[in-house]
Design a protein around this motif. Structure first.
Motif, PDB file in Angstrom:
ATOM      1  N   ILE A 147       0.833  -1.206   0.000  1.00 23.79           N
ATOM      2  CA  ILE A 147       0.000   0.000   0.000  1.00 23.79           C
ATOM      3  C   ILE A 147       0.866   1.253   0.000  1.00 23.79           C
ATOM      4  N   SER A 148       1.830   1.312   0.902  1.00 25.25           N
ATOM      5  CA  SER A 148       2.664   2.526   0.982  1.00 25.25           C
ATOM      6  C   SER A 148       3.461   2.713  -0.307  1.00 25.25           C
ATOM      7  N   LEU A 149       4.012   1.631  -0.850  1.00 23.99           N
ATOM      8  CA  LEU A 149       4.814   1.761  -2.067  1.00 23.99           C
ATOM      9  C   LEU A 149       3.955   2.166  -3.261  1.00 23.99           C
ATOM     10  N   ALA A 150       2.770   1.580  -3.384  1.00 22.79           N
ATOM     11  CA  ALA A 150       1.892   1.962  -4.492  1.00 22.79           C
ATOM     12  C   ALA A 150       1.510   3.436  -4.382  1.00 22.79           C
ATOM     13  N   THR A 151       1.250   3.896  -3.173  1.00 22.58           N
ATOM     14  CA  THR A 151       0.903   5.304  -2.964  1.00 22.58           C
ATOM     15  C   THR A 151       2.086   6.201  -3.296  1.00 22.58           C
ATOM     16  N   GLN A 152       3.268   5.831  -2.860  1.00 23.43           N
ATOM     17  CA  GLN A 152       4.446   6.641  -3.149  1.00 23.43           C
ATOM     18  C   GLN A 152       4.743   6.663  -4.646  1.00 23.43           C
ATOM     19  N   ASP A 158       9.925 -19.158  -6.120  1.00 17.69           N
ATOM     20  CA  ASP A 158       8.834 -18.177  -6.112  1.00 17.69           C
ATOM     21  C   ASP A 158       9.373 -16.765  -6.290  1.00 17.69           C
ATOM     22  N   LEU A 159      10.434 -16.465  -5.603  1.00 15.07           N
ATOM     23  CA  LEU A 159      11.040 -15.138  -5.700  1.00 15.07           C
ATOM     24  C   LEU A 159      11.545 -14.882  -7.112  1.00 15.07           C
ATOM     25  N   ARG A 160      12.175 -15.891  -7.704  1.00 17.27           N
ATOM     26  CA  ARG A 160      12.713 -15.727  -9.059  1.00 17.27           C
ATOM     27  C   ARG A 160      11.585 -15.473 -10.067  1.00 17.27           C
ATOM     28  N   ASP A 161      10.502 -16.226  -9.966  1.00 22.70           N
ATOM     29  CA  ASP A 161       9.393 -16.060 -10.902  1.00 22.70           C
ATOM     30  C   ASP A 161       8.791 -14.664 -10.799  1.00 22.70           C
ATOM     31  N   LYS A 162       8.613 -14.195  -9.581  1.00 18.39           N
ATOM     32  CA  LYS A 162       7.963 -12.885  -9.399  1.00 18.39           C
ATOM     33  C   LYS A 162       8.913 -11.745  -9.762  1.00 18.39           C
ATOM     34  N   ILE A 163      10.193 -11.888  -9.464  1.00 19.20           N
ATOM     35  CA  ILE A 163      11.154 -10.864  -9.886  1.00 19.20           C
ATOM     36  C   ILE A 163      11.228 -10.811 -11.402  1.00 19.20           C
ATOM     37  N   ALA A 164      11.241 -11.963 -12.051  1.00 13.81           N
ATOM     38  CA  ALA A 164      11.285 -11.992 -13.515  1.00 13.81           C
ATOM     39  C   ALA A 164      10.072 -11.268 -14.100  1.00 13.81           C
ATOM     40  N   ARG A 165       8.924 -11.444 -13.482  1.00 16.98           N
ATOM     41  CA  ARG A 165       7.739 -10.718 -13.946  1.00 16.98           C
ATOM     42  C   ARG A 165       7.924  -9.215 -13.756  1.00 16.98           C
ATOM     43  N   GLY A 166       8.464  -8.813 -12.616  1.00 15.44           N
ATOM     44  CA  GLY A 166       8.672  -7.393 -12.362  1.00 15.44           C
ATOM     45  C   GLY A 166       9.660  -6.744 -13.308  1.00 15.44           C
ATOM     46  N   LEU A 167      10.600  -7.521 -13.818  1.00 10.31           N
ATOM     47  CA  LEU A 167      11.613  -6.977 -14.725  1.00 10.31           C
ATOM     48  C   LEU A 167      11.049  -6.622 -16.092  1.00 10.31           C
ATOM     49  N   LEU A 168       9.798  -6.974 -16.353  1.00 12.91           N
ATOM     50  CA  LEU A 168       9.152  -6.582 -17.606  1.00 12.91           C
ATOM     51  C   LEU A 168       8.715  -5.126 -17.576  1.00 12.91           C
ATOM     52  N   GLU A 169       8.724  -4.511 -16.385  1.00 12.94           N
ATOM     53  CA  GLU A 169       8.313  -3.112 -16.241  1.00 12.94           C
ATOM     54  C   GLU A 169       9.532  -2.190 -16.278  1.00 12.94           C
ATOM     55  N   ASP A 170       9.285  -0.882 -16.159  1.00 15.23           N
ATOM     56  CA  ASP A 170      10.391   0.082 -16.184  1.00 15.23           C
ATOM     57  C   ASP A 170      11.269  -0.034 -14.950  1.00 15.23           C
ATOM     58  N   ALA A 171      10.662  -0.328 -13.826  1.00 12.11           N
ATOM     59  CA  ALA A 171      11.410  -0.449 -12.572  1.00 12.11           C
ATOM     60  C   ALA A 171      10.691  -1.456 -11.680  1.00 12.11           C
ATOM     61  N   LEU A 172      11.436  -2.009 -10.754  1.00 10.73           N
ATOM     62  CA  LEU A 172      10.909  -2.963  -9.782  1.00 10.73           C
ATOM     63  C   LEU A 172      11.326  -2.501  -8.399  1.00 10.73           C
ATOM     64  N   ALA A 173      10.354  -2.338  -7.515  1.00 12.54           N
ATOM     65  CA  ALA A 173      10.641  -1.980  -6.128  1.00 12.54           C
ATOM     66  C   ALA A 173      10.238  -3.141  -5.240  1.00 12.54           C
ATOM     67  N   GLU A 178       3.169   4.612 -12.343  1.00 17.11           N
ATOM     68  CA  GLU A 178       2.001   3.734 -12.325  1.00 17.11           C
ATOM     69  C   GLU A 178       2.380   2.437 -11.628  1.00 17.11           C
ATOM     70  N   PRO A 179       1.809   2.149 -10.471  1.00 18.23           N
ATOM     71  CA  PRO A 179       2.172   0.931  -9.745  1.00 18.23           C
ATOM     72  C   PRO A 179       1.587  -0.319 -10.399  1.00 18.23           C
ATOM     73  N   VAL A 180       2.396  -1.379 -10.395  1.00 14.12           N
ATOM     74  CA  VAL A 180       1.964  -2.680 -10.882  1.00 14.12           C
ATOM     75  C   VAL A 180       2.150  -3.660  -9.726  1.00 14.12           C
ATOM     76  N   LEU A 181       1.057  -4.105  -9.125  1.00 14.80           N
ATOM     77  CA  LEU A 181       1.129  -4.910  -7.906  1.00 14.80           C
ATOM     78  C   LEU A 181       1.372  -6.374  -8.234  1.00 14.80           C
ATOM     79  N   LEU A 182       2.437  -6.927  -7.665  1.00 12.97           N
ATOM     80  CA  LEU A 182       2.793  -8.321  -7.874  1.00 12.97           C
ATOM     81  C   LEU A 182       2.545  -9.184  -6.644  1.00 12.97           C
TER      82      LEU A 182
END
Length: 403
Positions: free
Chosen positions: A204-209, A229-244, A216-220
């Protein structure tokens, strides 16, 4: 271990180096708050388009409006009213704020400085040429650039665009920032946590920030403390401009973020910053995406986002990186902090007259969201300072979302 200034500078340098032109889209002026402009906005005519009165009063020839002088009032001019006749010598015209001054008038005398008897107006003060009149074209000429690419659109900028008839604005598409929390102890917001679990407040805090920063937040969701599990979700996040990411970047057995990033071929720029809270902060690039590994404790997550992710979002938007919102205030109560790290303490600043006074709030460390919810700033204590006495001037970082 970098200072926070060095780490922030590293983020800015690396994002600037990789910056590419962003896709753009036409956005309605009603919906463009927080977007970054991608093309010039020019005026459609002179502004103001007429000699505009800034006061309610009487339009006059300044040489005739002398103390004790009487002029005949021959017209009343309302804002938006049509003005066709020039002001004849020996006359004046009652005029309202925002109305067009007639040709021949070079001043407006405030109504408070006059006495009127029927059509006769007696003036109590001398008028000066140009008094209470904004000349035609003095704000902007026709065809002048008034908004430039890279400008962030706030309420004043959007009002200016509306004034010149720019109802559709060509803007940079907002950078997409994937948000991923980590940890077996984290459950979704709509779940009942177990006795030793917590809800996923970091998302919530990160999406708001992200939204406040112009992204534009993309919630994973949340990744378990498992490599797969971590690798799969990080790989998905790397499709965006940035991953937090939040959590998994410290030195514990199940802090696996850096291991996974290394396996995915990420280039790391730093993995620790000399601040409290927020020391175990990671900045890397993997493929085309920038990765920010933020500490899992909520206050640490919020602080490191403001320091390091906000300037990256600015640059990805095509805007310059904003300066940190640091101002100075007088310390209201003494501090005694451990040296070696720069401290960002939840605090509250209040303006007593013209001098702001700040006090650190009691808190239980970087997991204490309740303390931060009562804070409107962070009190910054330099790494080489230990004791700070009341009355000293100290820097504070404002919470822009509440001030």
């Amino acid at each position: 271990m970098l200072t926070y200034e060095q780490a922030r500078r590293t983020v800015i340098e690396q994002v600037q180096k990789a910056k590419a032109p962003r896709a753009t889209a036409n956005i309605s002026v009603w919906d463009a708050l927080g977007f970054v402009l991608a093309e010039e906005v020019r005026t459609d005519r002179e502004y103001p388009p007429f000699h505009r009165s800034t006061r309610d009063g009487y339009a006059v020839r300044a040489l005739e409006a002398l103390p004790g002088a009487t002029l005949r009032c021959v017209a009343e001019i309302r804002a938006g009213g049509t003005v066709t006749q020039p002001l004849a010598p020996g006359t004046c015209a009652q005029i309202m704020t925002g109305a067009a001054a007639p040709e021949g008038a070079d001043a407006v005398v405030m109504i408070e400085h006059t006495n009127r008897d029927d059509d006769s107006v007696r003036f109590e003060r001398a008028a000066q040429p140009g008094q209470n009149i904004v000349p035609r074209g003095s704000e902007a000429k026709r065809g002048q650039t008034i908004l430039s690419p890279g400008m962030r659109l706030g309420y004043a900028e959007l009002a200016l665009a509306a004034q010149v008839g720019a109802t559709q604005l060509r803007c940079a598409c907002k950078p997409r920032v994937a948000i991923l929390s980590t940890g077996d102890e984290v459950v979704a917001l709509d779940q009942q946590p177990g006795a030793f679990q917590i809800r996923n407040s970091n998302s919530i805090s990160l999406a708001t920030q992200v939204r406040l920063a112009g992204g534009e937040p993309v919630l994973l969701g949340n990744a378990a403390d498992r490599i797969d599990d971590l690798r799969d979700k990080i790989a998905r996040g790397l499709l965006e401009d940035a991953l937090a990411l939040s959590g998994g970047v410290s030195m514990g057995k199940y802090d696996l973020v850096e291991t996974v990033l290394k396996d995915l071929g990420a280039q790391s720029y730093f993995d620790a910053v000399a601040i409290r809270p927020g020391r175990p902060a990671v900045f890397a690039k993997c493929g085309d995406a920038f990765v920010f590994g933020l500490p899992g404790n909520p206050v640490s997550t919020m602080v490191t986002f403001e320091l390091f992710v906000v300037p990256a979002i600015d640059l990805l938007n095509g805007a310059p990186a904003r300066d940190l919102p640091l101002v100075e205030a007088r310390l209201g109560a003494p501090l005694n902090e451990k040296q070696g790290l720069a401290h960002f303490l939840p605090a509250r600043v209040e303006w007593r007259g013209t001098t702001p006074e700040v006090r650190a709030l009691p808190w239980q460390g970087s997991g204490d969201i309740a303390a931060l919810a009562h804070a409107n700033c962070f009190l910054v204590v330099a790494a080489d300072r230990g004791q700070v006495t009341a009355g000293e001037t100290v820097p504070i970082m404002l919470r822009k979302d509440v001030i």
